[in-house]
Design an enzyme around this catalytic site. Sequence first.
Site, PDB file in Angstrom:
ATOM      1  N   THR A 140      86.680   1.619  69.328  1.00 60.95           N
ATOM      2  CA  THR A 140      87.123   0.528  68.459  1.00 60.95           C
ATOM      3  C   THR A 140      87.219  -0.777  69.245  1.00 60.95           C
ATOM      4  O   THR A 140      87.698  -0.791  70.368  1.00 60.95           O
ATOM      5  CB  THR A 140      88.493   0.853  67.827  1.00 60.95           C
ATOM      6  OG1 THR A 140      88.391   2.043  67.056  1.00 60.95           O
ATOM      7  CG2 THR A 140      88.965  -0.286  66.926  1.00 60.95           C
ATOM      8  N   LEU A 198      94.106   1.223  70.689  1.00 62.89           N
ATOM      9  CA  LEU A 198      92.868   1.190  69.921  1.00 62.89           C
ATOM     10  C   LEU A 198      91.999   2.322  70.447  1.00 62.89           C
ATOM     11  O   LEU A 198      91.939   2.566  71.655  1.00 62.89           O
ATOM     12  CB  LEU A 198      92.143  -0.155  70.093  1.00 62.89           C
ATOM     13  CG  LEU A 198      92.762  -1.387  69.434  1.00 62.89           C
ATOM     14  CD1 LEU A 198      91.918  -2.619  69.724  1.00 62.89           C
ATOM     15  CD2 LEU A 198      92.913  -1.187  67.937  1.00 62.89           C
ATOM     16  N   ASP A 199      91.302   3.003  69.552  1.00 57.49           N
ATOM     17  CA  ASP A 199      90.431   4.102  69.967  1.00 57.49           C
ATOM     18  C   ASP A 199      89.376   3.589  70.944  1.00 57.49           C
ATOM     19  O   ASP A 199      89.033   2.400  70.965  1.00 57.49           O
ATOM     20  CB  ASP A 199      89.732   4.722  68.756  1.00 57.49           C
ATOM     21  CG  ASP A 199      90.709   5.401  67.817  1.00 57.49           C
ATOM     22  OD1 ASP A 199      91.833   5.706  68.258  1.00 57.49           O
ATOM     23  OD2 ASP A 199      90.345   5.602  66.646  1.00 57.49           O
ATOM     24  N   LYS A 200      88.824   4.503  71.704  1.00 58.85           N
ATOM     25  CA  LYS A 200      87.813   4.153  72.708  1.00 58.85           C
ATOM     26  C   LYS A 200      86.636   3.398  72.101  1.00 58.85           C
ATOM     27  O   LYS A 200      86.108   2.451  72.700  1.00 58.85           O
ATOM     28  CB  LYS A 200      87.324   5.428  73.407  1.00 58.85           C
ATOM     29  CG  LYS A 200      86.362   5.186  74.549  1.00 58.85           C
ATOM     30  CD  LYS A 200      85.996   6.497  75.233  1.00 58.85           C
ATOM     31  CE  LYS A 200      85.026   6.275  76.377  1.00 58.85           C
ATOM     32  NZ  LYS A 200      84.672   7.550  77.062  1.00 58.85           N
ATOM     33  N   HIS A 224      94.042   7.763  64.993  1.00 59.34           N
ATOM     34  CA  HIS A 224      92.795   7.736  64.213  1.00 59.34           C
ATOM     35  C   HIS A 224      93.063   7.486  62.733  1.00 59.34           C
ATOM     36  O   HIS A 224      92.295   7.965  61.871  1.00 59.34           O
ATOM     37  CB  HIS A 224      92.035   9.061  64.362  1.00 59.34           C
ATOM     38  CG  HIS A 224      91.480   9.301  65.730  1.00 59.34           C
ATOM     39  ND1 HIS A 224      90.950   8.296  66.525  1.00 59.34           N
ATOM     40  CD2 HIS A 224      91.339  10.443  66.454  1.00 59.34           C
ATOM     41  CE1 HIS A 224      90.519   8.808  67.664  1.00 59.34           C
ATOM     42  NE2 HIS A 224      90.766  10.109  67.661  1.00 59.34           N
TER      43      HIS A 224
END
Length: 243
Positions: free
Chosen positions: A114, A110-112, A194
């Site tokens: 998110t 998961l993105d930073k 992303h």
Amino acid sequence: MSKTIRLDKYLSDMTSETRSKVKEYIRKGRITANGVVIKTPETKVDTESDEICIDGKQVGYVEYYYYMMNKPQGVITSTEKGKTKTVMDVFKETEVNCPRFDELSPVGRLDKDTEGLLLITNDGELNHKLLSPKNHVDKVYYAELRNPVKASDIEIFSSGLDLGDFICKPAKLEICDSENKFAAKITISEGKFHQVKRMFEAVENEVMYLKRLSMGSLVLDKNLQLGEVRELTVEEIIRLKEI
């Protein structure tokens, strides 16, 4: 699943002690197998049928651990130590104690910035199955957007959005509330870098907030606060493995 391993490995796997400390316990006669004191670390024991005790207290053997985390923003999905705080750092801060913590790793990323559902396990086979493109495991996200979702966006997402370097598989885009078209749910079966953000950028929109709600059959526990971790239930594990 039952298997035969060395006694010192059994104990180091299931306690927070080092292998050398475990060997010391064994040589001092503090370990029993089926009621018999064992003083040789290399003694083979069965993980399922043998009863292993330290100072009379039984130590059961668990091979695989499965945890659900509600990932907070500001941390990266990694097991490697660095300057940036990781999800494993967050795990360590909880009261959840896993004897095999060093074997754990997050499933996917998961993105930073998110939030939401993150599965953490030492079951490499399940990790591979969930991430394998051939299994098409659905992931559902909740997104808050800069601009309202248009009807044409829903059609574009469902037909397979072209991002230039790859064409997305058909995705399901749903407006969460007819009165609030700035919030939507999106279901994808891929996990490109992303991807959700890029999909909305492709239709001239921008994700302001993103949260993963589910992965396959596993749904984020609504009672799990940001940064909290809990073990999966037996039912959740069984359903996850039915891929």
